[in-house]
Write a protein that holds these residues in place. Structure first.
Motif, PDB file in Angstrom:
ATOM      1  N   TYR A  46       0.847  -1.194   0.000  1.00  0.00           N
ATOM      2  CA  TYR A  46       0.000   0.000   0.000  1.00  0.00           C
ATOM      3  C   TYR A  46       0.885   1.248   0.000  1.00  0.00           C
ATOM      4  O   TYR A  46       0.638   2.231   0.705  1.00  0.00           O
ATOM      5  N   SER A 206      -9.639  -5.878   6.501  1.00  0.00           N
ATOM      6  CA  SER A 206      -9.542  -5.099   7.746  1.00  0.00           C
ATOM      7  C   SER A 206     -10.910  -4.857   8.377  1.00  0.00           C
ATOM      8  O   SER A 206     -11.113  -5.114   9.571  1.00  0.00           O
ATOM      9  N   ARG A 221      -7.099 -11.562   6.424  1.00  0.00           N
ATOM     10  CA  ARG A 221      -6.186 -10.883   5.481  1.00  0.00           C
ATOM     11  C   ARG A 221      -6.314  -9.380   5.709  1.00  0.00           C
ATOM     12  O   ARG A 221      -7.255  -8.747   5.240  1.00  0.00           O
ATOM     13  N   ILE A 224      -5.202  -2.413   4.819  1.00  0.00           N
ATOM     14  CA  ILE A 224      -5.147  -0.979   5.119  1.00  0.00           C
ATOM     15  C   ILE A 224      -4.917  -0.668   6.603  1.00  0.00           C
ATOM     16  O   ILE A 224      -4.169   0.255   6.944  1.00  0.00           O
ATOM     17  N   TYR A 365      -6.825   4.556   0.579  1.00  0.00           N
ATOM     18  CA  TYR A 365      -6.058   3.453  -0.020  1.00  0.00           C
ATOM     19  C   TYR A 365      -5.254   3.958  -1.228  1.00  0.00           C
ATOM     20  O   TYR A 365      -4.089   3.630  -1.411  1.00  0.00           O
TER      21      TYR A 365
HETATM   22  C1  PLP Z   1      -8.513 -10.367  -1.676  1.00  0.00           C
HETATM   23  C2  PLP Z   1      -8.180  -9.301  -0.699  1.00  0.00           C
HETATM   24  N1  PLP Z   1      -8.059  -9.612   0.588  1.00  0.00           N
HETATM   25  C3  PLP Z   1      -7.771  -8.682   1.522  1.00  0.00           C
HETATM   26  C4  PLP Z   1      -7.569  -7.373   1.176  1.00  0.00           C
HETATM   27  C5  PLP Z   1      -7.254  -6.371   2.239  1.00  0.00           C
HETATM   28  O1  PLP Z   1      -8.272  -5.418   2.374  1.00  0.00           O
HETATM   29  P1  PLP Z   1      -8.092  -4.201   3.373  1.00  0.00           P
HETATM   30  O2  PLP Z   1      -6.957  -3.404   2.849  1.00  0.00           O
HETATM   31  O3  PLP Z   1      -9.384  -3.483   3.305  1.00  0.00           O
HETATM   32  O4  PLP Z   1      -7.779  -4.796   4.690  1.00  0.00           O
HETATM   33  C6  PLP Z   1      -7.682  -6.995  -0.161  1.00  0.00           C
HETATM   34  C7  PLP Z   1      -7.514  -5.602  -0.531  1.00  0.00           C
HETATM   35  O5  PLP Z   1      -7.956  -5.083  -1.495  1.00  0.00           O
HETATM   36  C8  PLP Z   1      -7.994  -7.992  -1.129  1.00  0.00           C
HETATM   37  O6  PLP Z   1      -8.123  -7.679  -2.425  1.00  0.00           O
END
Ligand code: PLP
Length: 380
Positions: A46, A206, A221, A224, A365
């Motif tokens: 990120y 998140s 997973r 952000i 993001y």
């Molecule tokens: C498949 C997948 N998992 C997890 C995430 C993480 O999402 P976040 O950044 O909202 O935690 C993303 C982010 O785009 C994603 O594409």
């Protein structure tokens, strides 16, 4: 090169606060207990620097890393990182190299299952992406059995099954996310009833991790929020409403540059391309060697502020490809070489990714992810 010489040679750089990253990892460890905590480090973590963040996150207790593309996973392996890495995007590129390097691949279509099976590395660990309503990646219900058997017959192991929520961070109404969750649970059951044990189901990003323990399954997973940013205002409000407000995130990135030159303008003189700003008084303009090619969005023209000597200085006129002009008339001590904060804190003042996102018409993001990978990242 030492940190100070890296910074002194750069026109712009990002400082990554290791203590903030570690604190954010700790917060998620508290939330998920002994479930697998996957740090999403796609898109150059990120914008924070993928190798640097990966090492810090793992040292702080993250278990796995998640990347988008095979090439990102291979780059982490080449840098000596041995932790489990899951490729979240489609298995395109060097599939054979990926499996040999022990990368886990996500398979989200029958074609992809066939392609991966052709490479056929025995013992390869794969994750099936199940369609639950995002319609971006995902096997349909009737495709699951076939995909699993194509992969198993090539000697691969269906280690995981996963999904991704379409509408969990943009709203305080989580009905659709709950429907996706129910669909995921059904499909997972179907997969298991076909004889696949699938030890690692996962669904939570998140927002889901913060808001809904029912989405945690065996692994989460988190992207952000590991970087200290809330997925959205709605997620923040939902966390309060659901009583999950105890989490305290610390933004890890400060984006800096330095004043290249200061120019004195008389009344009526113009600033920059298109002459969109005209001085109404004697003005001091600081030239910053940063522009939209570095990820400082052109939508911030005549809207954003930067911090100079702890004071907010407004951007004047249009942001150029490599330069930005800011008004330092009210900061008389400002001089060539002064450090400037584009994003982050300086003294009592702060510019957040959310401030910039609002002005540029995007989300936090994108503000961080688009900071050019060419700019140095230094751990502080
Ligand atoms: C498949 C997948 N998992 C997890 C995430 C993480 O999402 P976040 O950044 O909202 O935690 C993303 C982010 O785009 C994603 O594409």
């Amino acid at each position: 090169m030492s940190i100070s010489s890296t910074i002194s040679h750069a026109t712009s750089w990002a400082e990554i606060d290791g203590a903030a990253l570690r604190s954010n990892v700790d917060q998620f460890r508290r939330i998920v207990g002994d479930r697998v905590l996957l740090a999403v480090v796609k898109a150059n973590a990120y914008g924070h620097g993928s190798e640097l963040v990966s090492r810090e996150a793992l040292a702080a207790g993250a278990d796995w890393l998640g990347v988008f593309a095979i090439r990102e996973g291979l780059a982490l392996r080449a840098s000596g990182i041995e932790a489990p890495i899951l490729v979240l995007g489609p298995p395109m590129g060097d599939v054979s190299g990926a499996l040999s390097a022990g990368l886990r691949l996500t398979v989200s279509s029958l074609n992809a299952a066939q392609e991966v099976a052709k490479v056929g590395l025995k013992g390869a660990r794969l994750h099936l992406k199940l369609e639950t309503g995002t319609n971006r990646q995902g096997l349909l219900g009737h495709e699951l059995g076939e995909a699993a058997s194509i992969l198993s017959s090539s000697g691969a192991i269906v280690e995981g099954a996963c999904t991704h929520f379409a509408d969990i961070e943009d709203t305080t109404d989580h009905d659709f996310a709950q429907k996706q969750l129910a669909r995921f649970e059904e499909r997972l059951e179907e997969l298991r009833s076909l004889g696949n044990s699938v030890p690692l189901p996962h669904a939570a990003c998140s927002a889901a991790t913060i808001l809904f323990p029912s989405t945690h399954f065996a692994m989460v997973r988190v992207g952000i929020s590991l970087y200290g940013l809330w997925p959205s205002r709605e997620t923040f409000v939902s966390a309060r409403t659901l009583g999950r407000a105890a989490i305290s995130l610390r933004p890890a990135l400060t984006w800096k540059t330095r004043i290249a030159q200061i120019k004195k303008l008389g009344v009526g003189e113009y600033v920059g391309y298109g002459r969109t700003y005209r001085a109404t008084h004697q003005t001091r303009i600081a030239v910053l060697p940063i522009g939209y090619a570095d990820g400082y969005d052109r939508g911030l023209s005549s809207g954003a502020h930067v911090l100079v000597r702890g004071v907010r200085a407004p951007v004047r006129g249009r942001i150029c490809m490599n330069m930005t002009l800011v008004d330092v008339t009210d900061i008389p001590q400002a001089q060539d070489g002064d450090e400037v904060v584009l994003l982050g804190d300086q003294g009592e003042e702060k510019i957040t990714a959310e401030d910039l996102a609002r002005l540029a018409g995007t989300i936090n993001y994108e503000i961080v992810a688009r900071i050019s990978p060419d700019l140095p990242r230094v751990l502080v």
